[in-house]
Design a protein around this motif. Sequence first.
Motif, PDB file in Angstrom:
ATOM      1  N   SER A 136     -20.290  20.639  47.816  1.00  0.00           N
ATOM      2  CA  SER A 136     -21.531  20.466  48.578  1.00  0.00           C
ATOM      3  C   SER A 136     -21.715  19.024  49.030  1.00  0.00           C
ATOM      4  CB  SER A 136     -22.730  20.922  47.741  1.00  0.00           C
ATOM      5  OG  SER A 136     -23.010  20.010  46.695  1.00  0.00           O
ATOM      6  N   MET A 137     -21.334  18.071  48.185  1.00  0.00           N
ATOM      7  CA  MET A 137     -21.488  16.664  48.544  1.00  0.00           C
ATOM      8  C   MET A 137     -20.494  16.242  49.620  1.00  0.00           C
ATOM      9  SD  MET A 137     -24.083  15.279  47.027  1.00  0.00           S
ATOM     10  CE  MET A 137     -24.815  16.836  47.587  1.00  0.00           C
ATOM     11  N   GLY A 138     -19.335  16.872  49.643  1.00  0.00           N
ATOM     12  CA  GLY A 138     -18.417  16.621  50.750  1.00  0.00           C
ATOM     13  C   GLY A 138     -18.960  17.202  52.041  1.00  0.00           C
ATOM     14  N   MET A 139     -19.495  18.403  51.937  1.00  0.00           N
ATOM     15  CA  MET A 139     -20.005  19.111  53.110  1.00  0.00           C
ATOM     16  C   MET A 139     -21.171  18.383  53.766  1.00  0.00           C
ATOM     17  SD  MET A 139     -21.105  23.115  53.185  1.00  0.00           S
ATOM     18  CE  MET A 139     -21.556  23.942  54.713  1.00  0.00           C
ATOM     19  N   VAL A 140     -22.044  17.776  52.964  1.00  0.00           N
ATOM     20  CA  VAL A 140     -23.262  17.169  53.518  1.00  0.00           C
ATOM     21  C   VAL A 140     -22.947  15.987  54.432  1.00  0.00           C
ATOM     22  CG1 VAL A 140     -23.760  15.409  51.754  1.00  0.00           C
ATOM     23  CG2 VAL A 140     -25.645  16.631  52.851  1.00  0.00           C
TER      24      VAL A 140
ATOM     25  N   LEU B 221      -8.588  14.462  40.074  1.00  0.00           N
ATOM     26  CA  LEU B 221      -7.827  14.566  41.324  1.00  0.00           C
ATOM     27  C   LEU B 221      -8.196  15.850  42.062  1.00  0.00           C
ATOM     28  CD1 LEU B 221      -4.286  13.306  40.224  1.00  0.00           C
ATOM     29  CD2 LEU B 221      -6.015  12.091  41.577  1.00  0.00           C
ATOM     30  N   GLY B 222      -8.467  16.905  41.302  1.00  0.00           N
ATOM     31  CA  GLY B 222      -8.951  18.136  41.920  1.00  0.00           C
ATOM     32  C   GLY B 222     -10.288  17.923  42.603  1.00  0.00           C
ATOM     33  N   ALA B 223     -11.148  17.107  41.991  1.00  0.00           N
ATOM     34  CA  ALA B 223     -12.449  16.810  42.594  1.00  0.00           C
ATOM     35  C   ALA B 223     -12.279  16.071  43.917  1.00  0.00           C
ATOM     36  CB  ALA B 223     -13.297  15.974  41.634  1.00  0.00           C
ATOM     37  N   VAL B 224     -11.324  15.157  43.973  1.00  0.00           N
ATOM     38  CA  VAL B 224     -11.058  14.442  45.227  1.00  0.00           C
ATOM     39  C   VAL B 224     -10.639  15.428  46.310  1.00  0.00           C
ATOM     40  CG1 VAL B 224      -9.592  12.727  46.355  1.00  0.00           C
ATOM     41  CG2 VAL B 224     -10.462  12.291  44.048  1.00  0.00           C
ATOM     42  N   LEU B 225      -9.756  16.363  45.948  1.00  0.00           N
ATOM     43  CA  LEU B 225      -9.298  17.370  46.912  1.00  0.00           C
ATOM     44  C   LEU B 225     -10.460  18.259  47.372  1.00  0.00           C
ATOM     45  CD1 LEU B 225      -7.109  18.920  48.446  1.00  0.00           C
ATOM     46  CD2 LEU B 225      -6.679  20.239  46.351  1.00  0.00           C
ATOM     47  N   VAL B 226     -11.296  18.683  46.429  1.00  0.00           N
ATOM     48  CA  VAL B 226     -12.433  19.538  46.769  1.00  0.00           C
ATOM     49  C   VAL B 226     -13.410  18.792  47.677  1.00  0.00           C
ATOM     50  CG1 VAL B 226     -14.466  20.719  45.820  1.00  0.00           C
ATOM     51  CG2 VAL B 226     -12.237  20.979  44.713  1.00  0.00           C
TER      52      VAL B 226
ATOM     53  N   PHE C 207     -18.375  11.722  38.500  1.00  0.00           N
ATOM     54  CA  PHE C 207     -19.087  11.609  39.770  1.00  0.00           C
ATOM     55  C   PHE C 207     -18.852  12.848  40.626  1.00  0.00           C
ATOM     56  CE2 PHE C 207     -18.038   7.131  38.657  1.00  0.00           C
ATOM     57  CZ  PHE C 207     -19.317   6.646  38.518  1.00  0.00           C
ATOM     58  N   VAL C 208     -19.869  13.234  41.387  1.00  0.00           N
ATOM     59  CA  VAL C 208     -19.712  14.361  42.303  1.00  0.00           C
ATOM     60  C   VAL C 208     -19.645  13.912  43.760  1.00  0.00           C
ATOM     61  CG1 VAL C 208     -20.794  16.010  40.747  1.00  0.00           C
ATOM     62  CG2 VAL C 208     -22.217  14.778  42.390  1.00  0.00           C
ATOM     63  N   SER C 209     -19.890  12.641  44.049  1.00  0.00           N
ATOM     64  CA  SER C 209     -19.761  12.164  45.427  1.00  0.00           C
ATOM     65  C   SER C 209     -19.042  10.822  45.532  1.00  0.00           C
ATOM     66  CB  SER C 209     -21.140  12.049  46.097  1.00  0.00           C
ATOM     67  OG  SER C 209     -21.901  11.006  45.531  1.00  0.00           O
ATOM     68  N   PHE C 210     -18.872  10.127  44.420  1.00  0.00           N
ATOM     69  CA  PHE C 210     -18.243   8.802  44.427  1.00  0.00           C
ATOM     70  C   PHE C 210     -16.753   8.964  44.140  1.00  0.00           C
ATOM     71  CE2 PHE C 210     -17.655   4.615  42.020  1.00  0.00           C
ATOM     72  CZ  PHE C 210     -17.379   3.908  43.180  1.00  0.00           C
ATOM     73  N   MET C 211     -15.985   9.265  45.196  1.00  0.00           N
ATOM     74  CA  MET C 211     -14.567   9.573  45.004  1.00  0.00           C
ATOM     75  C   MET C 211     -13.719   8.337  44.732  1.00  0.00           C
ATOM     76  SD  MET C 211     -14.379  12.763  44.909  1.00  0.00           S
ATOM     77  CE  MET C 211     -16.083  13.049  44.397  1.00  0.00           C
ATOM     78  N   THR C 212     -14.194   7.160  45.109  1.00  0.00           N
ATOM     79  CA  THR C 212     -13.478   5.935  44.730  1.00  0.00           C
ATOM     80  C   THR C 212     -13.467   5.806  43.210  1.00  0.00           C
ATOM     81  OG1 THR C 212     -14.152   4.838  46.774  1.00  0.00           O
ATOM     82  CG2 THR C 212     -13.391   3.433  44.979  1.00  0.00           C
ATOM     83  N   GLY C 213     -14.631   6.024  42.600  1.00  0.00           N
ATOM     84  CA  GLY C 213     -14.717   5.964  41.145  1.00  0.00           C
ATOM     85  C   GLY C 213     -13.879   7.030  40.487  1.00  0.00           C
ATOM     86  N   ASN C 214     -13.894   8.255  41.038  1.00  0.00           N
ATOM     87  CA  ASN C 214     -13.092   9.332  40.458  1.00  0.00           C
ATOM     88  C   ASN C 214     -11.601   9.072  40.599  1.00  0.00           C
ATOM     89  OD1 ASN C 214     -15.226  10.832  39.521  1.00  0.00           O
ATOM     90  ND2 ASN C 214     -15.285  12.235  41.249  1.00  0.00           N
ATOM     91  N   THR C 215     -11.198   8.457  41.700  1.00  0.00           N
ATOM     92  CA  THR C 215      -9.781   8.126  41.887  1.00  0.00           C
ATOM     93  C   THR C 215      -9.318   7.114  40.835  1.00  0.00           C
ATOM     94  OG1 THR C 215      -9.913   8.554  44.266  1.00  0.00           O
ATOM     95  CG2 THR C 215      -8.087   7.187  43.493  1.00  0.00           C
ATOM     96  N   THR C 216     -10.141   6.076  40.629  1.00  0.00           N
ATOM     97  CA  THR C 216      -9.800   5.059  39.632  1.00  0.00           C
ATOM     98  C   THR C 216      -9.787   5.656  38.228  1.00  0.00           C
ATOM     99  OG1 THR C 216     -10.821   3.347  41.012  1.00  0.00           O
ATOM    100  CG2 THR C 216     -10.434   2.800  38.697  1.00  0.00           C
ATOM    101  N   ARG C 217     -10.779   6.475  37.913  1.00  0.00           N
ATOM    102  CA  ARG C 217     -10.851   7.089  36.589  1.00  0.00           C
ATOM    103  C   ARG C 217      -9.710   8.078  36.382  1.00  0.00           C
ATOM    104  NH1 ARG C 217     -16.682   9.053  34.864  1.00  0.00           N
ATOM    105  NH2 ARG C 217     -15.609   9.038  32.865  1.00  0.00           N
ATOM    106  N   ALA C 218      -9.288   8.767  37.437  1.00  0.00           N
ATOM    107  CA  ALA C 218      -8.148   9.672  37.334  1.00  0.00           C
ATOM    108  C   ALA C 218      -6.880   8.900  36.994  1.00  0.00           C
ATOM    109  CB  ALA C 218      -7.966  10.436  38.646  1.00  0.00           C
TER     110      ALA C 218
END
Length: 236
Positions: free
Chosen positions: A127-131, A70-75, A43-54
Amino acid sequence: MTRARRRRIIRVQRTGTGLALVAAISFIAGMTDAIGLRLSGDFVSFMTGNTTRAAISLADGDLHHGLVLLGAVLVFVLGNAAGIVVAHLVQRRMFGVLAGVAMLLSLASMLQDPDLHLLRFYMVVLSMGMVNATIEHIEGLPIGLTYVTGALSRFGRGIGRFIMGERKMDWTIQAVPWLGMISGALCGSVLGLALPGDALFIAAVLTLFVALSTLLMRRTLHHRYNQRIARATGTK
């Protein structure tokens, strides 16, 4: 026309403009998330999913994938911070943020080399964080652009309050980002499958179109949908 009526009309116009922007930006977010998921598998914007998958990857011993997520969450967090900085440094806040998002997506679309896929992934996440800094609230009601869990939760609680007798209907606007997200994700899924090499660029062009459309709005509206920064004041 009385002053009170004039104020109501202006408020309705502000709300309508804000909701149209929320729908458009959520559409872009859903499209980009679907494209990113097809291109990277994450995922590029669903950080809940990325946290669980990490967490699952780390528990399974896949240290590399876990650290990437985890790097994606930080970014993503840094992207949100960058969006706020941009929004408060430029006069046309929404244009500035959306133009920055369009630029990041355009640059990411150029990174076709397999060795650069991780960099492309992080640029899209940024970009998805920025928007999210484009619109933070509408008439005091919080709005999420790249995630809809909070919106659905507020929508559900609004239904509960309505059942219990409360007749305020402002919670219904929480359906707008979900509708924008799912329709954008459907389009992004098709684009990611049919035009994997050009899908991100198409998302960038659409983002730039929305950015340019905000220039038609009154300048005051560019500040209306953002939270004010509370600056510390010293005492003598």
